[in-house]
Write a protein that holds these residues in place. Sequence first.
Motif, short mmCIF file in Angstrom:
data_model
loop_
_atom_site.label_atom_id
_atom_site.label_comp_id
_atom_site.label_asym_id
_atom_site.label_seq_id
_atom_site.Cartn_x
_atom_site.Cartn_y
_atom_site.Cartn_z
N UNK A 121 -0.12 -17.47 -2.98
CA UNK A 121 0.63 -18.30 -2.02
C UNK A 121 0.30 -17.92 -0.59
N UNK A 122 0.18 -16.61 -0.32
CA UNK A 122 -0.01 -16.16 1.05
C UNK A 122 -1.36 -16.56 1.63
N UNK A 123 -2.31 -16.98 0.78
CA UNK A 123 -3.61 -17.41 1.26
C UNK A 123 -3.67 -18.92 1.54
N UNK A 124 -2.62 -19.62 1.20
CA UNK A 124 -2.59 -21.07 1.43
C UNK A 124 -2.25 -21.33 2.90
N UNK A 125 -3.26 -21.24 3.72
CA UNK A 125 -3.09 -21.41 5.16
C UNK A 125 -4.38 -21.99 5.74
N UNK A 126 -4.30 -22.46 6.97
CA UNK A 126 -5.47 -23.03 7.62
C UNK A 126 -5.32 -22.92 9.13
N UNK A 127 -6.46 -22.84 9.82
CA UNK A 127 -6.45 -22.87 11.28
C UNK A 127 -6.73 -24.27 11.80
N UNK A 128 -6.91 -25.22 10.88
CA UNK A 128 -7.21 -26.60 11.25
C UNK A 128 -5.92 -27.42 11.32
N UNK A 129 -5.58 -27.90 12.50
CA UNK A 129 -4.39 -28.73 12.64
C UNK A 129 -4.49 -29.99 11.78
N UNK A 130 -5.72 -30.54 11.68
CA UNK A 130 -5.91 -31.78 10.94
C UNK A 130 -5.63 -31.61 9.45
N UNK A 131 -5.87 -30.40 8.93
CA UNK A 131 -5.68 -30.15 7.50
C UNK A 131 -4.31 -29.58 7.19
N UNK A 132 -3.48 -29.38 8.20
CA UNK A 132 -2.21 -28.70 8.01
C UNK A 132 -1.30 -29.42 7.03
N UNK A 133 -1.24 -30.75 7.09
CA UNK A 133 -0.37 -31.50 6.20
C UNK A 133 -0.76 -31.28 4.74
N UNK A 134 -2.06 -31.28 4.46
CA UNK A 134 -2.52 -31.05 3.10
C UNK A 134 -2.18 -29.66 2.60
N UNK A 135 -2.27 -28.66 3.48
CA UNK A 135 -1.92 -27.29 3.12
C UNK A 135 -0.42 -27.17 2.86
N UNK A 136 0.39 -27.80 3.69
CA UNK A 136 1.84 -27.74 3.50
C UNK A 136 2.24 -28.38 2.18
N UNK A 137 1.55 -29.43 1.79
CA UNK A 137 1.83 -30.06 0.49
C UNK A 137 1.55 -29.09 -0.66
N UNK A 138 0.51 -28.30 -0.54
CA UNK A 138 0.20 -27.30 -1.56
C UNK A 138 1.25 -26.19 -1.58
N UNK A 139 1.68 -25.77 -0.42
CA UNK A 139 2.65 -24.68 -0.33
C UNK A 139 4.01 -25.10 -0.90
N UNK A 140 4.30 -26.39 -0.87
CA UNK A 140 5.58 -26.88 -1.40
C UNK A 140 5.67 -26.69 -2.91
#
Length: 322
Positions: free
Chosen positions: A99-118
């Motif tokens: 879980x702690x690796x599910x992150x990104x420095x790309x603002x454009x990809x942030x929504x997709x990452x947040x969906x995974x973290x949910x």
Amino acid sequence: MLQIEFTAEDVARTRFAVSPLWEVVASVRVLKGADEQGLHRRWADQVRPRLAAAKLDLAPLSALVQVPTYGIPGFLVPPPTTPQPSLDVELAALRTTPYELLRTSSDAAQAGVEALRADPERGLGRLADTIAAYWDVAIAPHWPRIRTLLEGDILHRATLLAEGGARRLFDDLDPQLAWNSGTLNLEHRFVRGERTLDGRGLLLCPSAFIWPRIFSTIGFDPWQPTLRYPPRGVGTLWHPRAAAPSTALAAVLGRSRTLLLTQLTAPATTTDLAARTGLTAGGVSQHLTAMRAAGLVTAHRTGRLVLYARTSVGEALLTAGD
């Protein structure tokens, strides 16, 4: 300028690898408009209608691969731990991403990452399934050709390393790279300053779909520092290479099978091959079935179509027969 500092241990641990998972992600960037020079236009023109026919929902993957953007989420393409992992192996690792690796420095990809973290388990499973389905349609029929290009480049680089050490290797790798007294200088568009490898060495991955860029992952734990670079000869990857069937190979396989193998410069259906060769569709089907059993061709279903492609064994036979 990004300056990567090497110690003797870093040089000793520098290695090469091929990553099918990275090629998937990089190819999605191409389909989303990252191929400004049109290097992969032939491939894209073949793949887009096949993806449409297969009715794949690429949203879980597409949300993480944004164009234009300066980066790709690291967890999506972790550096391979072996020289030639299969896609299945890489997807198994992706499914179990902490879980702690599910992150990104790309603002454009942030929504997709947040969906995974949910819902990481469900989200990562769906993402891996999407990548596998995309691979079957877009990459697998072309993989023998791509892999041959990448492996050939690694062999060439290994020879340079043996002949002239790190300086010879890096000075030949790409115009954006230069070796100077234990420091690798990379003309990076977004990153500046000095980075150390901390004794982990550098992983070098040739990639068919990134020219003219180099992608770097330096200083991000827990992954080994990585450079992904365009291989030699990538500009000819999609050029038609059909030639007159080899007489020597025809004496072994038969003229019709050799002709069909020669014509498979790109994945094709039995109808396509019958039109090109003058053979009947039934005859083409019988020959392809025999060559598939012998490991010379593979079959990939896309919607109602079945596409045949040469395997690495088939490629090697044609090369040896030239």
